[in-house]
Design an enzyme around this catalytic site. Sequence first.
Site, PDB file in Angstrom:
ATOM      1  N   HIS A 219      37.230  33.075  41.447  1.00 40.57           N
ATOM      2  CA  HIS A 219      36.209  31.777  41.168  1.00 40.57           C
ATOM      3  C   HIS A 219      35.122  32.172  40.132  1.00 40.57           C
ATOM      4  O   HIS A 219      34.836  31.363  39.127  1.00 40.57           O
ATOM      5  CB  HIS A 219      35.234  31.520  42.481  1.00 40.57           C
ATOM      6  CG  HIS A 219      36.110  30.949  43.445  1.00 40.57           C
ATOM      7  ND1 HIS A 219      35.864  31.289  44.894  1.00 40.57           N
ATOM      8  CD2 HIS A 219      37.167  30.255  43.422  1.00 40.57           C
ATOM      9  CE1 HIS A 219      36.782  30.556  45.535  1.00 40.57           C
ATOM     10  NE2 HIS A 219      37.822  29.850  44.825  1.00 40.57           N
ATOM     11  N   ARG A 326      39.176  21.952  44.343  1.00 39.65           N
ATOM     12  CA  ARG A 326      38.998  22.918  45.601  1.00 39.65           C
ATOM     13  C   ARG A 326      37.779  22.551  46.037  1.00 39.65           C
ATOM     14  O   ARG A 326      36.531  22.783  45.507  1.00 39.65           O
ATOM     15  CB  ARG A 326      39.030  24.303  45.065  1.00 39.65           C
ATOM     16  CG  ARG A 326      40.433  24.615  44.504  1.00 39.65           C
ATOM     17  CD  ARG A 326      40.439  26.052  43.731  1.00 39.65           C
ATOM     18  NE  ARG A 326      41.693  26.647  43.444  1.00 39.65           N
ATOM     19  CZ  ARG A 326      42.347  26.767  42.315  1.00 39.65           C
ATOM     20  NH1 ARG A 326      41.616  26.126  41.187  1.00 39.65           N
ATOM     21  NH2 ARG A 326      43.374  27.280  42.287  1.00 39.65           N
ATOM     22  N   ARG A 363      41.888  18.594  47.671  1.00 44.85           N
ATOM     23  CA  ARG A 363      42.474  19.487  48.580  1.00 44.85           C
ATOM     24  C   ARG A 363      41.202  19.647  49.493  1.00 44.85           C
ATOM     25  O   ARG A 363      40.040  20.107  49.317  1.00 44.85           O
ATOM     26  CB  ARG A 363      42.748  20.834  48.124  1.00 44.85           C
ATOM     27  CG  ARG A 363      43.290  21.637  49.158  1.00 44.85           C
ATOM     28  CD  ARG A 363      43.968  22.949  48.644  1.00 44.85           C
ATOM     29  NE  ARG A 363      42.968  23.846  48.317  1.00 44.85           N
ATOM     30  CZ  ARG A 363      43.065  25.188  47.488  1.00 44.85           C
ATOM     31  NH1 ARG A 363      44.228  25.231  46.955  1.00 44.85           N
ATOM     32  NH2 ARG A 363      41.965  25.912  47.143  1.00 44.85           N
ATOM     33  N   ASN A 483      50.593  31.235  43.691  1.00 41.05           N
ATOM     34  CA  ASN A 483      49.987  32.496  43.579  1.00 41.05           C
ATOM     35  C   ASN A 483      50.219  33.175  45.190  1.00 41.05           C
ATOM     36  O   ASN A 483      50.770  34.303  45.214  1.00 41.05           O
ATOM     37  CB  ASN A 483      48.560  32.439  43.406  1.00 41.05           C
ATOM     38  CG  ASN A 483      48.088  32.048  41.950  1.00 41.05           C
ATOM     39  OD1 ASN A 483      48.939  31.876  41.148  1.00 41.05           O
ATOM     40  ND2 ASN A 483      46.931  32.050  41.696  1.00 41.05           N
ATOM     41  N   ARG A 494      48.171  40.858  44.622  1.00 35.20           N
ATOM     42  CA  ARG A 494      47.867  40.899  43.247  1.00 35.20           C
ATOM     43  C   ARG A 494      46.700  41.650  42.870  1.00 35.20           C
ATOM     44  O   ARG A 494      46.477  41.894  41.491  1.00 35.20           O
ATOM     45  CB  ARG A 494      48.113  39.670  42.323  1.00 35.20           C
ATOM     46  CG  ARG A 494      47.257  38.544  42.705  1.00 35.20           C
ATOM     47  CD  ARG A 494      47.444  37.190  42.057  1.00 35.20           C
ATOM     48  NE  ARG A 494      47.520  37.631  40.769  1.00 35.20           N
ATOM     49  CZ  ARG A 494      47.529  37.041  39.708  1.00 35.20           C
ATOM     50  NH1 ARG A 494      47.912  35.656  39.891  1.00 35.20           N
ATOM     51  NH2 ARG A 494      47.529  37.143  38.440  1.00 35.20           N
ATOM     52  N   CYS A 531      50.767  24.153  41.370  1.00 30.90           N
ATOM     53  CA  CYS A 531      49.450  24.078  40.925  1.00 30.90           C
ATOM     54  C   CYS A 531      48.960  25.607  40.830  1.00 30.90           C
ATOM     55  O   CYS A 531      47.462  25.793  41.138  1.00 30.90           O
ATOM     56  CB  CYS A 531      48.412  23.373  42.125  1.00 30.90           C
ATOM     57  SG  CYS A 531      48.244  24.073  43.590  1.00 30.90           S
TER      58      CYS A 531
END
Lengths: 624, 88
Positions: A219, A326, A363, A483, A494, A531
């Site tokens: 973020h 988000r 979302r 992701n 990751r 996305c």
Amino acid sequence: MHHPSPHPSRAEASGESLLSPPEDTTDASGDVIIDGVAASPGIAIGPVYLLKRESGRVEAERIDPATAAHETERFEKAVSQAERALSSIISVTREKLGEESSAIFEAQQLMLRDDALYKAVVHHIEEQHSSASYAIDQVMTRYRQRLEGSDSPYLRQRSDDLLEVQQRLITYLRRGELLADVPPDTIIISQALTAAEMMLFSRRGILGCGLDYSGPTSHVAIMARALGLPAVVSLHDLSERVETGDMIVLDGIRGRVVLRPSDDTLRIFQKRNRRFQEIRTQQRELAPLPAETTDGVTIDLHANIEIAQETDLLDDHGADGIGLVRTEVLLLLQGSITQPEEVQYKLYRQIVEAAAPRPTTIRVMDLGGDKMLPLARRENNPFLGWRGIRVLLDKPDLLLPQLRALLRCAQHGPVRLLLPMVTTRREVQHVHKLLDRAREELASRHVPFEANLPVGIMVEVPSVALQADVFAEVCDFFSIGSNDLTQYTLAVDRGNDLVADRYSELHPAVLTLIKRTTDAARAAGIPVSVCGEVAGNPMATPILLGLGVDQLSASPIYIPGVKRLIRRIAHAEARSLVRKALDLHDAEDVQRLLTDWFHTHVGHLPLGLDGETLGAHGPQVASS
Amino acid sequence: MVERQVTVTNRAGLHTRPASMIVRRGSQFAADFYIKKDGYEINGKSIIGVMTLAAEQGATLTLLFEGPDEEEAADALVALFDDGFGEE
């Protein structure tokens, strides 16, 4: 600490210790270059401001007695901020964790409101001239020592509850202190920052930011991009190696920091910075043109939005809509995720209206148990735990106000509803029942709303991609979260340096899952978007187009680079590229195929925002 | 003024959860409420105070109440201790 590995890693093979950070490179001029990961494009040249955050220890600080009232006020403010944060945690966790656990938080709330604590701290501030942080530290330490002296192990542990309260208060106090100290025109270097802190610092006029930790999808990185602040993350121990006042170059395009730059180096980066500004100007000229391939296939390029300010970037960057809002980030920036319907309605309406007549995909809150639960209740495997739609369906009181707010927003522009971390069809059906209930509630209150709200799911778990045909029957659209889909498919975190090199969104297994999703969607006649981060990387664009994706959604700054590439390639060629890629064995094979393809069909690899070619593993911030 | 003797019966002693129950119950009454243990006296409406009594299983405490509803308050708090705070 040693992590045994079945295979020698690249680091071991080259004789380095497994756990040591990569070695610095020193170029011919003697500059020390530290490699990190590009998080937000741009080049900053200036003095360091080192932000140190020692854990727990509080310095014995004395204040001017005349400012005691101000210090008391700061203490009171920290108490009310900590109380608000706790209320939010309690309302989310009460039912789920049961009486036993929520009782601990309720007890912490009582501690915050405890008159004895309040008086003791204020007394310390007034009589001993302590700073608020030091007064809290002293008072709470005294309390804790009484418990720690106990023979009972039960009671000794309880000193942890006091410590948690102490830390909550000091965190809020420090946030204010940090801000007050940050000078403008500096490059902030720190171990880590929160998104909220990044926003506050940008208002102070900082030049850029380099962090030891965090990834490009964190973020704090997204916030930096929204604010247009150059940022580099994953810089290992950079904060140990610089001092406030050191002159550095921070390259947010390539993901690196140069310590002690020579005059020549400074000139080179000043030139790159000018080139970056030129490319930005060219990108703005591209904005009104469609993302259409040379053989006439148009792709929708949408923007991911984390904060309302980002809607300012839509026109300049030529976005066809908003592909992902988000909401948990928006709500957390308001101070807590539990916002009433009215507050949420205003928040989303602002975004929907900014995008209209373009569509906005919103979302519902994607909450991760790992971020909300107390230490004592931390899940062993948060990624396999209580997150996404699972939390919301367990907590309908959290979801219903959001659904009502979104139904109301849909009057002001086209809105699509996106559900995170879905793993069963039943979850989608359950949300439809809650939507019915939300509509009834609004109707009975005579509040106007748009009843028709398309509902889609994030495809981010392999099982959903494998059963995409089954899900397509109950969904109006799919949005592939590349992701998480990659992490779940390859079992690679990751964010973990030890294995991150095994992460690749172009792995044939991941491509196969995406293909399965787009095939099922086409058969059902519903659109598919991607996305994840890969959507913004022009290096991956031919693959995604060839896989049959209709829409790409990325941070606004990545849209021009992807658009420019789409306008240069043929969809049919991308499809034949994918046919070959799906037959390959591993990610390296795909990477090689792709590199050759670029040389044949485009003439060169995508270019970075500084006008230089991106390497095969180059940073993703590119303009093509 | 009402004074009562109580014993901590639950195994874990006056840890965070029982302390929080004592404070909540005590705060429902107007009467002032103090707890004494080994010559240490704390305000029974302060959770940090109750916690820092560090009262373990078997500890004997003196509860003091003073105010218009002191009798009801005393009965309510003694009942909590007798019940062992619903714990073993």
